[in-house]
Design a protein around this motif. Sequence first.
Motif, PDB file in Angstrom:
ATOM      1  N   PRO A 145       8.996  -5.812   7.364  1.00  0.00           N
ATOM      2  CA  PRO A 145       9.848  -4.759   6.799  1.00  0.00           C
ATOM      3  C   PRO A 145       9.200  -3.392   6.945  1.00  0.00           C
ATOM      4  O   PRO A 145       7.991  -3.272   7.163  1.00  0.00           O
ATOM      5  N   GLU A 146      10.013  -2.351   6.824  1.00  0.00           N
ATOM      6  CA  GLU A 146       9.463  -0.995   6.787  1.00  0.00           C
ATOM      7  C   GLU A 146       8.793  -0.775   5.436  1.00  0.00           C
ATOM      8  O   GLU A 146       9.349  -1.123   4.391  1.00  0.00           O
ATOM      9  N   ILE A 147       7.603  -0.197   5.456  1.00  0.00           N
ATOM     10  CA  ILE A 147       6.857   0.064   4.226  1.00  0.00           C
ATOM     11  C   ILE A 147       6.553   1.552   4.162  1.00  0.00           C
ATOM     12  O   ILE A 147       5.939   2.111   5.072  1.00  0.00           O
ATOM     13  N   VAL A 148       7.006   2.191   3.093  1.00  0.00           N
ATOM     14  CA  VAL A 148       6.839   3.632   2.912  1.00  0.00           C
ATOM     15  C   VAL A 148       6.027   3.853   1.641  1.00  0.00           C
ATOM     16  O   VAL A 148       6.334   3.274   0.596  1.00  0.00           O
ATOM     17  N   ILE A 149       5.015   4.706   1.721  1.00  0.00           N
ATOM     18  CA  ILE A 149       4.042   4.857   0.640  1.00  0.00           C
ATOM     19  C   ILE A 149       3.862   6.324   0.287  1.00  0.00           C
ATOM     20  O   ILE A 149       3.809   7.186   1.172  1.00  0.00           O
ATOM     21  N   ALA A 150       3.749   6.602  -1.010  1.00  0.00           N
ATOM     22  CA  ALA A 150       3.341   7.924  -1.478  1.00  0.00           C
ATOM     23  C   ALA A 150       2.339   7.740  -2.608  1.00  0.00           C
ATOM     24  O   ALA A 150       2.542   6.905  -3.495  1.00  0.00           O
ATOM     25  N   GLU A 151       1.270   8.523  -2.567  1.00  0.00           N
ATOM     26  CA  GLU A 151       0.248   8.488  -3.610  1.00  0.00           C
ATOM     27  C   GLU A 151      -0.155   9.913  -3.968  1.00  0.00           C
ATOM     28  O   GLU A 151      -0.161  10.798  -3.109  1.00  0.00           O
ATOM     29  N   ARG A 152      -0.528  10.093  -5.229  1.00  0.00           N
ATOM     30  CA  ARG A 152      -0.956  11.415  -5.674  1.00  0.00           C
ATOM     31  C   ARG A 152      -1.888  11.255  -6.875  1.00  0.00           C
ATOM     32  O   ARG A 152      -1.590  10.498  -7.800  1.00  0.00           O
ATOM     33  N   ALA A 153      -2.993  11.968  -6.849  1.00  0.00           N
ATOM     34  CA  ALA A 153      -3.930  11.908  -7.970  1.00  0.00           C
ATOM     35  C   ALA A 153      -3.404  12.716  -9.143  1.00  0.00           C
ATOM     36  O   ALA A 153      -2.711  13.726  -8.975  1.00  0.00           O
ATOM     37  N   ASP A 184      -0.466  11.764 -14.765  1.00  0.00           N
ATOM     38  CA  ASP A 184      -1.123  10.506 -14.429  1.00  0.00           C
ATOM     39  C   ASP A 184      -1.154  10.355 -12.905  1.00  0.00           C
ATOM     40  O   ASP A 184      -0.414  11.027 -12.176  1.00  0.00           O
ATOM     41  N   ASP A 185      -2.019   9.461 -12.425  1.00  0.00           N
ATOM     42  CA  ASP A 185      -1.984   9.116 -11.006  1.00  0.00           C
ATOM     43  C   ASP A 185      -0.621   8.517 -10.674  1.00  0.00           C
ATOM     44  O   ASP A 185       0.013   7.865 -11.514  1.00  0.00           O
ATOM     45  N   GLN A 186      -0.198   8.716  -9.435  1.00  0.00           N
ATOM     46  CA  GLN A 186       1.107   8.225  -9.003  1.00  0.00           C
ATOM     47  C   GLN A 186       0.977   7.409  -7.721  1.00  0.00           C
ATOM     48  O   GLN A 186       0.285   7.823  -6.786  1.00  0.00           O
ATOM     49  N   ALA A 187       1.652   6.276  -7.690  1.00  0.00           N
ATOM     50  CA  ALA A 187       1.766   5.479  -6.466  1.00  0.00           C
ATOM     51  C   ALA A 187       3.156   4.862  -6.439  1.00  0.00           C
ATOM     52  O   ALA A 187       3.619   4.310  -7.442  1.00  0.00           O
ATOM     53  N   LEU A 188       3.816   4.990  -5.304  1.00  0.00           N
ATOM     54  CA  LEU A 188       5.146   4.418  -5.122  1.00  0.00           C
ATOM     55  C   LEU A 188       5.224   3.830  -3.723  1.00  0.00           C
ATOM     56  O   LEU A 188       4.874   4.496  -2.744  1.00  0.00           O
ATOM     57  N   VAL A 189       5.678   2.585  -3.639  1.00  0.00           N
ATOM     58  CA  VAL A 189       5.810   1.903  -2.352  1.00  0.00           C
ATOM     59  C   VAL A 189       7.216   1.332  -2.243  1.00  0.00           C
ATOM     60  O   VAL A 189       7.701   0.669  -3.166  1.00  0.00           O
ATOM     61  N   LEU A 190       7.854   1.589  -1.115  1.00  0.00           N
ATOM     62  CA  LEU A 190       9.136   0.968  -0.783  1.00  0.00           C
ATOM     63  C   LEU A 190       8.900  -0.048   0.325  1.00  0.00           C
ATOM     64  O   LEU A 190       8.352   0.288   1.379  1.00  0.00           O
TER      65      LEU A 190
END
Length: 261
Positions: free
Chosen positions: A2-10, A243-249
């Motif tokens: 599958p396609e995996i899309v990621i965003a992270e931020r401290a 807060d730290d942020q992480a989101l994965v689709l």
Amino acid sequence: MPEIVIAERAGVGADGHPRPTEDHVVVLDNAVFVLDGATSSDPSQPPGGWYAERLARHLADDLRAAPAAALTDVLTGAIAAVTTENELRPQQSPSSTVAAVRWLEDRVDALVLADSPVVGFGGFGVDVVSDDRLARLRRRGMLQTGADVRRRRNAHDGFWVAEADPGAAAHAVRRSWPRADVDAVLLASDGVSIGVDQYELFDWLEVLAITRTDGPDAVLDAVRTAEKQDPDGERWPRPKRHDDQALVLIDFASGGIQGLP
């Protein structure tokens, strides 16, 4: 794949100053993990990000070795390995949430330990796989001090998290969906899910739509914008401004990986 899309931020530390993120995202051939490290109140202990990074490495190695293994067993072994290698002690160690999604030919499995949710979308509708034990304790005012947290951590009248007790893995929330029924899955740390659960900026279907249309960073931006409008936590009380942020689709409609360094 599958396609995996990621965003992270401290985010920032409890003192309000920037510091490296304690979230960790791991992508394997058939799985994704999101871990959110929590620093112990004992200053002599390593930070939560240190623990999350080591746990993530063991989870990845163990699942690569046995791609179809039960996620609970993989998590049990990884916690045990980190505990033994670093001589960690229950109630006196850093800890981490765990959100895991693993896909096989016939099904997609999800596991959640503590407050990093997994959300599945498909023929079954919207299925939020969440562990709300920590949130319930907070709402009831039962986690006011560090001593409260230690007393309730990995206890039957408290909450469960990856720390120095491998038995915590058995208390994870789990779900399995037929592979053919799954359209997409989101994994998020609580620095993102707070935008749904507390700020009520959007629901999970809207998070999916924004992520697909504008990318996951647009979701992170919306949460940060709301927090900047409430810098002192008057509207939304919280332990730190950001807060730290992480989101994965994980999008089963296409293939590829975006957002990895």
